[in-house]
Design a protein around this motif. Structure first.
Motif, PDB file in Angstrom:
ATOM      1  N   ALA A  86       0.842  -1.194   0.000  1.00 40.12           N
ATOM      2  CA  ALA A  86       0.000   0.000   0.000  1.00 40.12           C
ATOM      3  C   ALA A  86       0.879   1.246   0.000  1.00 40.12           C
ATOM      4  O   ALA A  86       1.769   1.375   0.842  1.00 40.12           O
ATOM      5  CB  ALA A  86      -0.926   0.017   1.216  1.00 40.12           C
ATOM      6  N   PRO A  87       0.643   2.187  -0.943  1.00 40.19           N
ATOM      7  CA  PRO A  87       1.399   3.445  -0.947  1.00 40.19           C
ATOM      8  C   PRO A  87       0.881   4.380   0.138  1.00 40.19           C
ATOM      9  O   PRO A  87      -0.310   4.413   0.440  1.00 40.19           O
ATOM     10  CB  PRO A  87       1.125   4.003  -2.343  1.00 40.19           C
ATOM     11  N   VAL A  88       1.782   5.149   0.724  1.00 38.06           N
ATOM     12  CA  VAL A  88       1.415   6.052   1.812  1.00 38.06           C
ATOM     13  C   VAL A  88       2.123   7.393   1.606  1.00 38.06           C
ATOM     14  O   VAL A  88       3.305   7.438   1.272  1.00 38.06           O
ATOM     15  CB  VAL A  88       1.802   5.477   3.194  1.00 38.06           C
ATOM     16  N   VAL A  89       1.373   8.475   1.810  1.00 40.17           N
ATOM     17  CA  VAL A  89       1.928   9.825   1.817  1.00 40.17           C
ATOM     18  C   VAL A  89       1.558  10.457   3.151  1.00 40.17           C
ATOM     19  O   VAL A  89       0.388  10.459   3.538  1.00 40.17           O
ATOM     20  CB  VAL A  89       1.385  10.671   0.655  1.00 40.17           C
ATOM     21  N   GLU A  90       2.561  10.990   3.864  1.00 42.22           N
ATOM     22  CA  GLU A  90       2.327  11.617   5.167  1.00 42.22           C
ATOM     23  C   GLU A  90       2.753  13.071   5.143  1.00 42.22           C
ATOM     24  O   GLU A  90       3.705  13.439   4.448  1.00 42.22           O
ATOM     25  CB  GLU A  90       3.115  10.890   6.265  1.00 42.22           C
ATOM     26  N   GLY A  91       2.033  13.885   5.890  1.00 40.83           N
ATOM     27  CA  GLY A  91       2.379  15.290   6.017  1.00 40.83           C
ATOM     28  C   GLY A  91       1.536  15.943   7.093  1.00 40.83           C
ATOM     29  O   GLY A  91       0.833  15.265   7.854  1.00 40.83           O
ATOM     30  N   ASN A  92       1.586  17.258   7.148  1.00 39.26           N
ATOM     31  CA  ASN A  92       0.834  18.006   8.152  1.00 39.26           C
ATOM     32  C   ASN A  92       0.243  19.249   7.517  1.00 39.26           C
ATOM     33  O   ASN A  92       0.775  19.791   6.541  1.00 39.26           O
ATOM     34  CB  ASN A  92       1.739  18.412   9.325  1.00 39.26           C
ATOM     35  N   ALA A  93      -0.871  19.698   8.083  1.00 41.76           N
ATOM     36  CA  ALA A  93      -1.535  20.909   7.608  1.00 41.76           C
ATOM     37  C   ALA A  93      -2.152  21.637   8.792  1.00 41.76           C
ATOM     38  O   ALA A  93      -2.580  20.999   9.768  1.00 41.76           O
ATOM     39  CB  ALA A  93      -2.599  20.567   6.571  1.00 41.76           C
ATOM     40  N   ARG A  94      -2.193  22.952   8.693  1.00 43.59           N
ATOM     41  CA  ARG A  94      -2.857  23.757   9.722  1.00 43.59           C
ATOM     42  C   ARG A  94      -4.282  24.063   9.290  1.00 43.59           C
ATOM     43  O   ARG A  94      -4.548  24.290   8.109  1.00 43.59           O
ATOM     44  CB  ARG A  94      -2.098  25.062   9.956  1.00 43.59           C
ATOM     45  N   VAL A  95      -5.194  24.065  10.257  1.00 44.14           N
ATOM     46  CA  VAL A  95      -6.572  24.426   9.973  1.00 44.14           C
ATOM     47  C   VAL A  95      -6.631  25.934   9.772  1.00 44.14           C
ATOM     48  O   VAL A  95      -6.150  26.703  10.611  1.00 44.14           O
ATOM     49  CB  VAL A  95      -7.504  23.992  11.122  1.00 44.14           C
ATOM     50  N   GLU A  96      -7.186  26.371   8.648  1.00 47.05           N
ATOM     51  CA  GLU A  96      -7.172  27.795   8.321  1.00 47.05           C
ATOM     52  C   GLU A  96      -7.947  28.611   9.348  1.00 47.05           C
ATOM     53  O   GLU A  96      -7.550  29.730   9.692  1.00 47.05           O
ATOM     54  CB  GLU A  96      -7.771  28.001   6.931  1.00 47.05           C
ATOM     55  N   ALA A  97      -9.044  28.066   9.854  1.00 43.91           N
ATOM     56  CA  ALA A  97      -9.853  28.801  10.821  1.00 43.91           C
ATOM     57  C   ALA A  97      -9.250  28.785  12.217  1.00 43.91           C
ATOM     58  O   ALA A  97      -9.652  29.569  13.077  1.00 43.91           O
ATOM     59  CB  ALA A  97     -11.268  28.230  10.859  1.00 43.91           C
ATOM     60  N   ASP A  98      -8.314  27.876  12.473  1.00 45.83           N
ATOM     61  CA  ASP A  98      -7.666  27.755  13.781  1.00 45.83           C
ATOM     62  C   ASP A  98      -6.200  27.439  13.540  1.00 45.83           C
ATOM     63  O   ASP A  98      -5.802  26.269  13.475  1.00 45.83           O
ATOM     64  CB  ASP A  98      -8.340  26.654  14.609  1.00 45.83           C
ATOM     65  N   SER A  99      -5.386  28.470  13.394  1.00 47.90           N
ATOM     66  CA  SER A  99      -3.988  28.282  12.990  1.00 47.90           C
ATOM     67  C   SER A  99      -3.173  27.509  14.010  1.00 47.90           C
ATOM     68  O   SER A  99      -2.096  27.003  13.699  1.00 47.90           O
ATOM     69  CB  SER A  99      -3.327  29.644  12.741  1.00 47.90           C
ATOM     70  N   ALA A 100      -3.673  27.414  15.261  1.00 49.84           N
ATOM     71  CA  ALA A 100      -2.932  26.674  16.279  1.00 49.84           C
ATOM     72  C   ALA A 100      -3.149  25.175  16.163  1.00 49.84           C
ATOM     73  O   ALA A 100      -2.447  24.403  16.816  1.00 49.84           O
ATOM     74  CB  ALA A 100      -3.342  27.147  17.669  1.00 49.84           C
TER      75      ALA A 100
END
Length: 667
Positions: A86-100
């Motif tokens: 199974a291919p996997v891509v990992e990362g992170n993102a901030r919620v635009e409405a709650d930058s924290a």
């Protein structure tokens, strides 16, 4: 029963003394339990996060800093015949409405996930795989996370990845059956591989992984190789992957499959057990967690002195009563049990209060610990306190054990003293005063051993053993130092306060068994406070000095990062040249930073146009700026002092760096 009533009556008649003893135990236990729970919760959070993204995989195919080319997945499926991949891509993102708020991105191929992460499939409470392909930016969240973000199925969630806006459409909610799975899916956004690649900027034809000010320096180090395109309509045949999960059976068949996988893997990729990453990251944080634990034990040490002093005071205060008991026929064993019983009651009450207070402190401390781990090591999405029974039991054992340990000597003293001597406190004080010199010599020996251990490279554990040796050694010198102090201060006190001053100074020596312990307890507390404060201020001044020498530019330009020190965006290298061409700009240096995984930990590779001689900002422990500049132009690297200490390398040695095209040896 008579002795029990006597103990109860004594404790109730001296509420402040009893409360002080309970407080000493409670504070020591609370700090220990809070740190233990925070450490355990941080490890559990990482384990849960790992469960969600690793699933049931037994092995993983990983690459260099740029990940794994999607073409490798096609080769594995077509050429080896392995179906459970199974291919996997990992990362992170901030919620635009709650930058924290940071969400973890998990890009998967829904058609390959049933064997690895069943919660994605309809049978496991997930969504239909086809929705990932038909809805642009389709993603799923756990019900808990969706409720916290106040979104429902069909809504659009605005995100920012390294400053770039992206949109996710909620196509389903995950409702795990148990709390552990619910915690594992907390703050995790699951989407299709192609969507994750597009969001993270690693789709076919785009190479934006890494972080820094510009794509500068030696491209052979960072491994910018051309992307391959796949002629087959496989889900992740284009772009880059974080890894490829494999489910390999045990036995001979598993060994055959691993050999087949190894045969098709290109340079720069390898297959390893799925547990390797968890073990590596746990090792990275081991020293950090050990520091917290050792500092928490200092609070218990201070509490131990306080308990000892309090129990000693209780014995001294009832010395005549205990002597009368002995004269009336109470045995040594019964007297010993009487003192330990009182201490046990104090220890149990203090421990119960300490455990409760530790849980409250731990709930706040766990967020600080997980935030530090996120900033320095890896992203931890779960930040809830886990009430580990073993941590609570360890705290209870420490509290009760320390209380009984602190009461042993006073109890033995009360039991071993003859009835006639028990009526005269001066006998014990004289004995302690006479032995203060020998005790001080023993303390100096222990102190010297502790100092000696600090100069032996024995690691973090050895350093703390040496520190505790210094504390104990200094405490053993307290009786002699207290006598010396009283003798010196007596004339001054008499001159300043008259007979009352001389009586006060003489009283210090007359009650040496109590005053010396109080002095030792206060000394340990003050030493700990001064030591930690000095350490923090030293760190701060070192950082300020380092920043003053390194950050000499007037302006710094860099793309936003989703997570501190873990950004993925870069800017075009040409920007440095364009900026340098502007009026008023003397020089613009391009810098690229990549995170590499070496055997033994994660390090940063900094590729820069800055010449050590021209910049004049480096201070060398080995070598000089001129020789380093010439060596760097020939392909060598400079390493920091912590790097050299950690990996045991020096000037002239060779290190191996992982790249997308295979391992590279550099001087």
């Amino acid at each position: 029963m008579l002795l029990a009533r006597s103990s109860r009556r004594y404790l109730l008649r001296h509420p402040w003394l009893t409360a002080l003893s309970i407080l000493g135990v409670a504070v020591g236990v609370a700090v220990g339990v809070a740190v233990d729970l925070a450490n355990a919760s941080a490890l559990r959070a990482f384990a849960l996060s790992g469960e969600a993204v690793t699933g049931r995989a037994t092995h993983q195919v990983i690459g260099g800093p740029g990940g794994v080319d999607g073409e490798v997945y096609r080769q594995l499926v077509v050429e080896t015949g392995i179906e459970l991949a199974a291919p996997v891509v990992e990362g992170n993102a901030r919620v635009e409405a709650d930058s924290a708020r940071v969400l973890g991105i998990l890009g998967i191929d829904a058609f390959s996930e049933a064997a690895f992460r069943p919660f994605v499939s309809p049978e496991g409470g997930g969504v239909e795989p086809g929705l990932f392909l038909t809805v642009p930016g389709g993603a799923v969240l756990s019900e808990q996370t969706a409720n916290e973000l106040a979104i429902s199925v069909g809504d659009t969630l605005g995100l920012r990845v390294d400053g770039r806006p992206v949109s996710a459409t909620l196509i389903g909610l995950l409702a795990p059956d148990d709390d552990r799975s619910a915690s594992a899916l907390q703050n995790l956004l699951i989407t299709d591989v192609a969507s994750a690649q597009e969001w993270l900027g690693i789709a076919s034809g785009r190479r934006e992984e890494g972080r820094g000010n510009a794509s500068a320096g030696r491209s052979d180090l960072v491994g910018d190789i051309p992307l391959a395109s796949s002629p087959l309509p496989l889900p992740a045949s284009a772009g880059r992957l974080s890894r490829i999960d494999l489910l390999i059976p045990d036995g001979a068949e598993g060994e055959r499959q691993l050999e087949a996988v190894q045969a098709v893997l290109p340079e720069g990729t390898e297959v390893r057990p799925a547990s390797t990453q968890a073990e590596t990251l746990e090792t990275m944080t081991a020293a950090f967690r050990l520091n917290l634990t050792a500092l928490s034990l200092l609070a218990l040490v201070v509490g131990l002195f306080l308990i000892y002093n309090t129990v000693t005071f209780a014995v001294v205060q009832r010395r005549r009563v205990l002597g009368t008991y002995r004269a009336l026929g109470v045995t040594r064993r019964e007297t010993f049990r009487l003192i330990l019983g009182e201490a046990l009651v104090i220890g149990i009450v203090g421990t119960v209060l300490g455990v409760a207070l530790g849980v409250v402190l731990g709930s706040g401390l766990v967020r600080l610990v997980t935030q530090t781990i996120t900033d320095l090591y890896f992203v931890v999405r779960v930040r809830e306190l886990a009430l580990e029974p073993t941590a609570l039991l360890r705290g209870a054992a420490l509290g009760i054990g320390a209380t009984l340990l602190g009461a042993l000597r006073p109890g033995w003293e009360a039991a071993s003293t003859a009835p006639a001597s028990a009526l005269r406190r001066s006998t014990e004080e004289d004995r302690l005063a006479q032995g203060a010199g020998r005790l001080a010599l023993l303390g100096l020996v222990v102190l010297a051993i502790g100092v000696g251990i600090l100069f032996v490279p024995a690691g973090v554990v050895g350093a703390y053993v040496g520190l505790f040796g210094i504390l104990i050694g200094a405490a053993l010198t307290a009786p002699w130092a207290t006598r010396l102090y009283a003798a010196v201060v007596r004339p001054l006190a008499g001159w300043a306060f008259g007979p009352v001053g001389r009586m006060a100074a003489r009283g210090i020596t007359a009650s040496l068994s109590r005053t010396a312990v109080a002095v030792a307890a206060l000394a340990v507390a003050v030493a700990s406070t001064v030591g930690v404060s000095t350490m923090v201020s030293s760190f701060r001044s070192t950082v300020v000095d380092w920043l003053g020498s390194v950050l000499q530019a007037d302006v710094y330009l860099s793309p936003p990062s989703t997570v501190f020190r873990r950004g993925g965006a870069i800017v075009d290298r040409q920007l440095a040249a364009d900026l340098e061409a502007l009026d008023g700009v003397e020089r613009a240096d391009a810098i690229r930073v990549r995170t590499l995984e070496l055997e033994g930990g994660t390090v940063d590779l900094v590729v820069s146009d800055i010449d050590p001689v021209r910049a004049g900002i480096y201070r060398f422990k080995e070598g000089a700026a001129e020789s380093a500049s010439a060596a760097a132009k020939a392909g060598a690297v400079l390493v920091s002092e912590p790097f050299g200490f950690r990996f045991d390398v020096g000037a002239g040695d060779t290190i191996t760096l992982p790249t997308d095209t295979g391992p590279l040896e550099v001087e």
